[in-house]
Scaffold this motif. Structure first.
Motif, short mmCIF file in Angstrom:
data_model
loop_
_atom_site.label_atom_id
_atom_site.label_comp_id
_atom_site.label_asym_id
_atom_site.label_seq_id
_atom_site.Cartn_x
_atom_site.Cartn_y
_atom_site.Cartn_z
N PHE A 116 0.86 -1.16 0.00
CA PHE A 116 0.00 0.00 0.00
C PHE A 116 0.91 1.22 0.00
N THR A 117 0.75 2.11 -0.95
CA THR A 117 1.55 3.33 -1.01
C THR A 117 0.64 4.54 -0.94
N GLN A 118 1.11 5.55 -0.27
CA GLN A 118 0.29 6.76 -0.10
C GLN A 118 1.19 7.95 0.16
N ASP A 119 0.81 9.10 -0.40
CA ASP A 119 1.56 10.33 -0.15
C ASP A 119 1.38 10.74 1.30
N ARG A 120 2.49 11.08 1.95
CA ARG A 120 2.45 11.57 3.32
C ARG A 120 3.42 12.75 3.44
N PRO A 121 3.14 13.72 4.32
CA PRO A 121 4.07 14.82 4.54
C PRO A 121 5.19 14.42 5.50
N GLY A 122 6.41 14.76 5.13
CA GLY A 122 7.55 14.45 5.97
C GLY A 122 8.14 15.69 6.60
N LYS A 123 9.46 15.68 6.80
CA LYS A 123 10.14 16.83 7.41
C LYS A 123 9.92 18.07 6.56
N ASP A 124 9.61 19.17 7.22
CA ASP A 124 9.32 20.44 6.56
C ASP A 124 8.16 20.32 5.57
N GLU A 125 7.29 19.35 5.81
CA GLU A 125 6.07 19.12 5.03
C GLU A 125 6.36 18.67 3.58
N LYS A 126 7.56 18.16 3.35
CA LYS A 126 7.89 17.62 2.04
C LYS A 126 7.15 16.30 1.85
N ILE A 127 6.48 16.14 0.71
CA ILE A 127 5.66 14.96 0.47
C ILE A 127 6.51 13.79 -0.02
N PHE A 128 6.27 12.60 0.53
CA PHE A 128 6.95 11.39 0.10
C PHE A 128 5.96 10.23 0.01
N LYS A 129 6.39 9.15 -0.61
CA LYS A 129 5.56 7.95 -0.74
C LYS A 129 5.82 7.02 0.43
N TYR A 151 -4.55 16.67 5.89
CA TYR A 151 -4.61 17.29 7.22
C TYR A 151 -3.77 18.56 7.31
N LEU A 152 -2.85 18.77 6.36
CA LEU A 152 -1.92 19.90 6.45
C LEU A 152 -2.60 21.25 6.67
N PRO A 153 -3.69 21.57 5.96
CA PRO A 153 -4.32 22.88 6.17
C PRO A 153 -5.07 22.99 7.51
N GLU A 158 1.01 25.43 16.43
CA GLU A 158 1.70 24.55 17.36
C GLU A 158 1.70 23.12 16.85
N GLN A 159 0.57 22.62 16.35
CA GLN A 159 0.48 21.26 15.83
C GLN A 159 1.36 21.07 14.61
N ARG A 160 1.51 22.11 13.80
CA ARG A 160 2.33 22.03 12.59
C ARG A 160 3.80 21.78 12.91
N ARG A 161 4.21 22.06 14.15
CA ARG A 161 5.61 21.87 14.53
C ARG A 161 6.02 20.40 14.51
N ARG A 162 5.07 19.48 14.46
CA ARG A 162 5.39 18.05 14.38
C ARG A 162 6.16 17.73 13.09
N HIS A 163 6.10 18.63 12.11
CA HIS A 163 6.80 18.41 10.85
C HIS A 163 8.19 19.03 10.81
#
Length: 214
Positions: free
Chosen positions: A52-65, A127-129, A134-139
């Protein structure tokens, strides 16, 4: 104002990433037989594709598979719409999730640098928007295979509490802290099997944003 995360010590700056690479390589080599067995079982019981592959936001909200073994069928209604998660999630899929075996392929995400062994779990792009500042700091750091929130409730705590724990981790990354999370993850996945589902959903309710207090 968004601030850039600064590593707080030698562990985060110089040691955490090499340990990630070593652990991911070791897992792939040592458990290659398990990858094969799970892949065959997924193919037989759930069909293809196995991954199963899906786009997810990573460090600094960069999208990866993100890579995972699939845990749900592709069952649809008479109109071609996918059935709800609790219908498509089979007993075998629940077992994979309860033991976290579905997450084995994420070792390749760690090797690529998309993820770390320990960090906030990568969630959905949609979920990004919805995050507050404060919650955005998780990235601010790489997402993890497991994290502080996962060993303190996993899917059984609210989104707000989960994000609070994620940010707390971002601000307190230490070697001993990561070791503790790894040990706790193993205990919860293979011994206690806690927090797999929320009280009202097969996995976790959809995040719809945090209400602003007046």
């Amino acid at each position: 104002m968004k601030t850039k995360h600064k590593p707080y010590g030698p562990y985060e700056r110089f040691i955490k990433r090499p340990i990630d690479i070593f652990c991911a390589l070791a897992a792939i080599i040592v458990f290659c037989w398990l990858y094969v067995i799970v892949a065959i079982l997924v193919r037989v019981k759930l069909g293809s594709p196995v991954l199963f592959t899906q786009d997810r936001p990573g460090k600094d909200e960069k999208i990866f598979k993100l890579y995972k073994f699939r845990t749900m069928t592709d069952a649809r209604d008479e109109h071609g719409n996918q059935l709800p998660d609790d219908v498509r999630l089979t007993k075998f899929g629940k077992l994979l999730r309860a033991t976290s075996l579905d997450e084995l392929p994420e070792a390749f995400n760690i090797l690529k640098g998309d993820m770390s062994v320990i960090g906030p779990r990568p969630l959905l792009v949609k979920y990004l928007p919805l995050y507050n500042e404060e919650q955005r700091r998780r990235h601010e750091v790489r997402p993890g295979l497991s994290g502080y929130a996962q060993v303190n409730g996993r899917n059984a705590v609210s989104w707000e509490e989960k994000f609070k724990l994620d940010v707390e981790y971002v601000d307190h990354i230490t070697f001993l802290g990561d070791v503790h999370i790894i040990f706790s993850t193993v205990m919860k996945a293979f011994v206690k099997r806690e927090g797999i589902s929320s009280e009202t959903a097969a996995t976790m309710e959809e995040f719809r944003g945090t209400a602003v207090k007046q």
